[in-house]
Structures are given as structure tokens and as C-alpha cells.
Scaffold this motif. Structure first.
Motif, mmCIF file in Angstrom:
data_model
loop_
_atom_site.group_PDB
_atom_site.id
_atom_site.type_symbol
_atom_site.label_atom_id
_atom_site.label_comp_id
_atom_site.label_asym_id
_atom_site.label_seq_id
_atom_site.Cartn_x
_atom_site.Cartn_y
_atom_site.Cartn_z
ATOM 1 N N TYR A 154 -4.211 7.542 66.839
ATOM 2 C CA TYR A 154 -3.761 7.787 68.223
ATOM 3 C C TYR A 154 -2.792 6.669 68.542
ATOM 4 N N HIS A 200 -4.968 5.085 79.358
ATOM 5 C CA HIS A 200 -4.228 5.411 78.141
ATOM 6 C C HIS A 200 -2.796 4.892 78.251
ATOM 7 N N ASP A 213 -6.502 -1.245 72.383
ATOM 8 C CA ASP A 213 -7.271 -0.093 71.892
ATOM 9 C C ASP A 213 -6.449 0.493 70.754
ATOM 10 N N ASP A 252 -11.583 3.774 65.942
ATOM 11 C CA ASP A 252 -11.152 3.773 67.354
ATOM 12 C C ASP A 252 -11.785 2.530 67.993
ATOM 13 N N HIS A 263 -17.590 9.158 72.519
ATOM 14 C CA HIS A 263 -17.307 10.505 71.991
ATOM 15 C C HIS A 263 -17.589 10.522 70.497
ATOM 16 N N HIS A 297 -11.054 12.074 68.862
ATOM 17 C CA HIS A 297 -12.065 12.740 69.681
ATOM 18 C C HIS A 297 -12.498 13.965 68.884
ATOM 19 N N GLU A 302 -18.089 2.655 74.371
ATOM 20 C CA GLU A 302 -16.915 1.998 74.942
ATOM 21 C C GLU A 302 -16.978 1.846 76.462
ATOM 22 N N GLU A 326 -15.015 -1.443 72.612
ATOM 23 C CA GLU A 326 -15.312 -0.168 71.950
ATOM 24 C C GLU A 326 -15.624 -0.371 70.479
#
Ligand code: GLY
Ligand code: MN
Ligand code: MN
Length: 442
Positions: free
Chosen positions: A212, A226, A244, A255, A335, A342, A380, A419
Motif C-alpha cells: 500500500y 491515510h 505506516d 502492515d 483487520h 486488508h 493498530e 501497528e
């Protein structure tokens, strides 16, 4: 664990994939499965392609992540077949046929064109096609992505094989290296962009290989969940870094988020507090635990924390019930993680896809399942100072329960998120992220 160990784990992983596919095909009434890797989309009015992101169903079977137009064919009882796309192309460098040890488990057939590819499933009976719909032709259209089959596969994908967990251990090892490098860049006075480049270099991954977009947020940018920009100049002063960023290994994601203060003070103390709460939440990742309860437990723990540091005058449970914790912690506690950052199937109660509802008032929770051995999740928690959420609380009854002076003092730091990636095992939580950082500093 060395490369040989991963090679030893792959055959069992493939057998698991085959068994799950056999059951899903049987339940949905198909004879064979054809999975297309997908292709890179082309930009509007242009001949330039967007980065290629393989169909997760495809990379679940084979660690081929950089070759569009490949196809995996599975018919119960047969050896799986990988149609490996090798066009005659003097504009690009075609991928070489893989030679690694995993290739011994399947048949690999080089193919040059879509027409040649389609010939391989002409005599397989009733075929289920899985992949981006545009990858298939009109003849296949009817049987692309049958919902019952996909739901079964998505439900079972939450239970990772030992091979997959080892891939995620390695993705975490890469990510931890990146985090250490980006923190140095931040402390050295580099910009968000500079820290991002340091991250990629340390992981030895291109931007498009990241699972990501890296979130490299300095100061008040850390309040944007984000945050996607990368400022080219460093702010003065640099107060905080929220990073992140993950990495991929054989198509499996890490992640990871860490938050750092440039200097001691109330923000640094808040990080220490959140760190303690986050570790306690990671200890809840055990078989039989309802992940919805982990989320609610996070709200209570963060409520107590906010009470302790004086941001609210309500203790944990009351802070949660009155909606105060949601002002500072407006996302889910985590998640599923795996082939996608995800990963799919987070709200399924069973292989038929019945839904496990989110707790009322918590619409952003992506995972509501019961935890079982092999389920890999993120944990997280975050505390943020977000203008719009603070303004909404200031305008209603929550106004009486928040210390606005302290919130204003912390706002320039943006926020904090910590996280980790945690495997549910019968022996207790395995924290892939903390283990990776520990190995780096050993
Ligand atoms: N990096 C996206 C997330 O933490 O869910
Ligand atoms: Mn996450
Ligand atoms: Mn993240």
C-alpha cells in the motif's frame, strides 16, 4: 529460517490450496478452476500502463507477482498447471520461466498469447474462472467469479498455512529495516519524501512493490489517517513522525506503523502510554476470542488512557459509551492481513458467507470474526487530533468531557498509531512485527 525452509513449506501450502479449491468447486458445482493473474491497466488516451497488481487468488497458488497474463489451472485430481506468459516482445523484457524449487510441484507451460491460453481449458468441463472480468473473453463471461465459490475461498483464506506465515515473517523483517532507516532520515532532518526514499532503499523494493502507499506523516499530517502526500521540504520544527509502511514477500504483506517524537514531552509520553496499551491488546489475539471484543476492549483501554493523561474526565467505559473515545480513535482496531493488506473475508461467520455484524456505532471495523489458529491480524490502536472530529465533539455534549487546552497543545503533533502484525496460535500470539524489530537489534 532459511530459503530452504520456505521451499519445504510450499508443497503443504499447495496441497491446502488444492484441498480448499476441491471443496469449493464441489460445493459450487464446477469441474475445474482457472485463475487469471490479471494484466496492467492502460491509462486513458495513452499507451502507458499502471503498475501491475496480481489477482490475489493467483498469487495464493504461486509466488509469481510480476508477470501479467499468467494463468493457473486446477482440476481436482490433476497436477496444477501454470501457464506462464512469455510473449515474443522486443519492447519489454519477458519474465524468465521460474526455476526455483516450488516449480517442481506443478506443471509449467510457456504460452505466448491469450488464444493459446484459452486452448488449455477447452476440455475441462464446467470451469469456474476467477480474476478481473476484463481478463476473460465473451466465452467465459457467464462463469467469471462465481459468488459461492469465491465466498468459500475468501472465508478459508483467513487461515494461513505455515508457508504463508513464514512469508509474512519475512515481509515484516523487510518492513522493520525500512522503519529503522526512515526514522534515521527523520531524525537527520530529511523531509517526508526523503524518509520515504530511505524506506524503499532499506527494503530494496520499488514503490509499486509496496503493499500500500507508504504513509510518511510529519507533525499535523499524522492526524490524516491515510495521508498520501510526501512533502519535499522538512517542516520547522519537526515534532513527530507517524510512519505506516509495509513490504511484500512473495506477494504477502506486512502492515506496520510506528510513531516517534522528535523530543521528550507530553506527545512522547502519550506514545509510551499507547505502546503499553497496544501490547496488552496484542495479548488478546488468541483462539476463541471474538475480534469485535478486541475492538471494544481497545476503546475501553484507550478511554482509560485518555482519562489518565487528562484528555477526558470520563473513565474508559463511560468515555466509550459517550462517544469520547471515537473522537480520538475513529477507526477499527485492525483487520485480516495476507495476500492483501486488508485481506478479504473479515466479516464472514462461515464458508457460506453469513455475516457477523459490526458492533453498533463501529462502522469502520473490518474484522468481526472469531479468532482461530492461523488467522493473522493487525493490532493498530491510534490517538489522533483531527479537526473535524474535535469540532463535532465541541459542538455537542462531549464538550464537557474533553480538556480542550491539552488537546490544542497536542494538535501540532497530529497523532499516534502503533501497528503490529500478529498470528493467532494455540500457544499464544506470535507478534511478527516486534519479533522482526528484535531480530534487527539483536
Ligand atoms: N496501512 C493501512 C492500514 O493500516 O490499514
Ligand atoms: Mn493496518
Ligand atoms: Mn497500516
Amino acid at each position: 529460517m532459511g530459503a530452504d525452509q520456505l521451499d519445504l513449506l510450499y508443497p503443504e501450502h499447495l496441497r491446502t490450496s488444492m484441498r480448499r479449491a476441491d471443496q469449493a468447486l464441489g460445493a459450487a458445482g464446477f469441474d475445474a478452476l482457472v485463475i487469471h493473474a490479471g494484466r496492467a491497466p492502460v491509462q486513458f488516451l495513452d499507451d502507458q500502463e499502471y503498475p501491475f497488481k496480481p489477482n490475489p487468488h493467483f498469487k495464493a497458488w504461486v509466488p509469481v507477482v510480476d508477470t501479467p497474463h499468467c494463468v493457473l489451472i486446477h482440476r481436482p485430481g490433476d497436477r496444477p498447471k501454470l501457464l506462464f506468459h512469455q510473449p515474443s516482445d522486443y519492447w519489454h523484457k519477458p519474465s524468465p520461466i521460474p526455476q526455483e524449487s516450488w516449480t517442481r510441484e506443478l506443471s509449467i507451460v510457456p504460452v505466448q498469447s491469450s488464444a493459446e491460453t484459452a486452448g488449455h481449458w477447452a476440455k475441462l468441463g464446467k470451469v469456474a474462472f476467477v480474476g478481473p472480468p476484463e481478463a476473460f473473453g465473451d466465452a467465459e463471461r457467464e462463469a467469471v467469479n462465481p459468488p459461492e465459490l469465491l465466498t468459500r475461498l475468501h472465508y478459508e483464506r483467513a487461515l494461513k498455512t505455515d508457508y504463508e506465515i513464514e512469508c509474512m515473517r519475512r515481509a515484516n523483517a523487510l518492513g522493520a529495516r525500512g522503519h529503522v532507516a526512515a526514522l534515521s532520515a527523520f531524525l537527520d532532518g530529511k523531509s517526508e519524501y526523503g524518509a520515504h526514499l530511505a524506506y524503499l532503499d532499506a527494503c530494496s523494493q520499488r514503490e509499486e512493490e509496496m503493499p500500500y502507499n507508504n504513509i510518511v506523516a510529519y507533525n499535523e499530517h499524522a492526524a490524516i489517517l491515510h495521508y498520501q502526500r510526501l512533502e519535499r521540504t522538512a517542516p520547522q520544527p519537526r515534532l513527530s513522525l507517524l510512519l505506516d509502511a509495509g513490504a511484500q514477500y512473495r506477494g504477502y504483506a506486512a502492515d506496520i506503523t510506528r510513531s516517534h517524537a522528535a523530543a521528550p514531552g507530553a506527545y512522547a509520553d502519550l506514545i509510551t502510554e499507547l505502546e503499553r496499551a497496544q501490547r496488552a491488546l496484542c495479548a488478546e489475539i488468541v483462539p476463541g476470542r471474538d475480534y469485535r471484543d478486541v475492538h471494544l476492549s481497545a476503546h475501553r483501554a484507550l478511554g482509560d488512557l485518555l482519562h489518565r493523561v487528562g484528555l477526558t474526565n470520563l473513565p474508559g467505559q463511560a468515555a466509550m459509551e459517550r462517544g469520547v473515545t471515537s473522537v480520538f480513535f475513529p477507526h477499527g482496531i485492525g483487520h485480516l492481513l495476507g495476500l492483501q493488506v486488508h485481506d478479504v473475508g473479515g466479516v464472514f461467520a462461515d464458508a457460506a458467507g453469513h455475516e457477523r455484524k459490526r458492533p453498533e456505532g463501529h462502522p469502520y471495523l473490518r474484522l468481526t470474526r472469531l479468532l482461530e489458529p492461523g488467522v493473522v491480524v493487525t493490532v493498530e490502536p491510534g490517538i489522533y487530533f483531527i479537526d473535524s472530529l474535535l469540532a463535532a465533539a465541541h459542538a455537542d455534549a462531549r464538550r464537557e468531557h474533553i480538556d480542550w487546552t491539552l488537546a490544542a497543545a497536542l494538535k501540532p503533533y497530529g497523532g499516534i498509531r502503533i501497528e503490529d502484525n500478529v498470528v493467532t496460535t494455540a500457544a499464544g500470539p506470535e507478534n511478527l512485527t516486534r519479533d522482526a524489530f528484535s531480530r534487527l537489534s539483536a
